[in-house]
Design an enzyme around this catalytic site. Sequence first.
Site, PDB file in Angstrom:
ATOM      1  N   GLU A 170     -55.002 -65.148  26.387  1.00  0.00           N
ATOM      2  CA  GLU A 170     -54.742 -66.597  26.319  1.00  0.00           C
ATOM      3  C   GLU A 170     -53.271 -66.953  26.291  1.00  0.00           C
ATOM      4  O   GLU A 170     -52.776 -67.558  25.330  1.00  0.00           O
ATOM      5  CB  GLU A 170     -55.458 -67.205  25.114  1.00  0.00           C
ATOM      6  CG  GLU A 170     -56.962 -67.177  25.237  1.00  0.00           C
ATOM      7  CD  GLU A 170     -57.664 -67.908  24.110  1.00  0.00           C
ATOM      8  OE1 GLU A 170     -57.005 -68.381  23.183  1.00  0.00           O
ATOM      9  OE2 GLU A 170     -58.907 -67.989  24.160  1.00  0.00           O
ATOM     10  N   GLU A 384     -64.430 -63.858  25.567  1.00  0.00           N
ATOM     11  CA  GLU A 384     -64.639 -64.556  24.288  1.00  0.00           C
ATOM     12  C   GLU A 384     -65.525 -65.769  24.497  1.00  0.00           C
ATOM     13  O   GLU A 384     -65.383 -66.470  25.499  1.00  0.00           O
ATOM     14  CB  GLU A 384     -63.325 -65.070  23.681  1.00  0.00           C
ATOM     15  CG  GLU A 384     -62.516 -64.062  22.948  1.00  0.00           C
ATOM     16  CD  GLU A 384     -61.261 -64.647  22.295  1.00  0.00           C
ATOM     17  OE1 GLU A 384     -61.319 -65.783  21.768  1.00  0.00           O
ATOM     18  OE2 GLU A 384     -60.234 -63.967  22.338  1.00  0.00           O
TER      19      GLU A 384
END
Length: 488
Positions: A170, A384
């Site tokens: 991320e 995720e």
Amino acid sequence: MFHRTLDPFPKDFLWGAASAAYQVEGAWDSDGKGPSIWDAYSQIKGNTFEETDGKVAVDHYNRYKEDVKLMKEMGLKAYRFSVAWSRILPKGEGEVNEKGLEFYENLIDELLENDIEPVLTLYHWDLPQALQDRYKGWESRQTADAFVEYCRVLFERFGKKVHYWITMNEQNVFIPLGYRWAGHPPAITDLKRMYAANHIVNLANAKAVKLFHELVPTGMIGPSFGYGPMYSYSCDPEDVLAADNGDMFNNRFWLDVYCKGKYPKFMLKQLEKNDLAFEITSEDKKTLAQGKPDFLGINYYHGGTAKQNHFETGKRSDKSFSKVDPYLMQAEKNETAPEEMMFENSSNPYLKKTEWGWEIDPVGFRITLRRVQAEYDLPVFVTENGLGAFDELIDGQVIHDPYRIDYLKKHLLEMQKAITDGVEVIGYCAWSFTDLLSWLNGYKKRYGFVYVDRNNQEEKELARIPKDSFYWYKKVIETNGTSLQEEE
Ligand code: BG6
């Protein structure tokens, strides 16, 4: 698209769960580990929720065998974890700490012995503090070079054992939170510096991918991106245009660089006009073009909704986003921010929210998977997805978490629909396996299948207690997803 029947999940589908070093390991200074920026940042009063830190976390460093045993009991096919850079290179570069390598070697071996595929993340936000001090962290090209050398150590040591590798976790979250919103270390609030640092991370990512392809030609590598689909608030073409801008600002600005090797033109022009352009040398362009990943890691929590920006409408329309949300980088009351000219965030009247205010949007997950497949045409690994909630331990032995089961089930069914639509999804890692330290919410916001008995103030015994969702996911894995439909 309606399907009368859904395609089965692929035979070798990687049913997994995930974690990150700082959030689970603890042992923050054991066996020669150097401090990371999170070790330092969390020691300054007021920086984290109720002063929580990762000194002990859930002690996975010392209890990894117990944790892997539970993974085995659950039938997990893949476990995604990250390596703490400063365990391997305590100063970020230079001398290698053999003890640090040993820990990960043991963990990887333990997973393999239990038929669990290790999925190794190279960078999940815990930069060695030494690199922050010496080079100003990601603001310097020297940090990118140090990253590549760190990757080389891991590729050489684990290239034969680990097939799936993640570069950056991320980047679209840790860069804005670290350099714009001051919510993460190094807690800077400077847009120009943020875009420059982001470019350095892109270079580090591309160089690592290139090196990986040279050293580990049989493996697969890709970044994990926090994707949020952008919706148009209405069918007014102006809102549709705004959503397109939002998608470019929140998603394509990163994904185009990873997957196509270059920045989207509209975005670069927008940055130039706002005096936020960063240096891209001709050498950089070559580097970015050589960093194409083998798969795309997608972290999915929720998306966003856009309407025409208030400069065009002449008024501010919606004030519902008053706080910084890492998945919706919207400047509040900062009229010089580039996105202010592009779109305006709005809440979505069709979606409910979690206890923590995140929109719950399983269909958005299907949309996400279809969009990235259509645009980038790479296998997708969901690295995720999960629900952060308050869990209650009853009588010291059980945790009933039907809300988590409901959330995961709806998302998995939408993923199966996306697979039926034609998306190539190779695996799914729920966030998270055990409960862990939430960067900004301590131990109150829990995600795990396995409860860890500790709270913000006390470590207690750190006992592991499987939640109801543990047994539910076990069955999903056992049946390769067919139980998802049976349960209706
Ligand atoms: C992702 C991160 O952004 O979201 C994880 O990769 C993080 O490390 C997860 O824990 C959930 O975020 P939060 O803030 O709810 O703990």
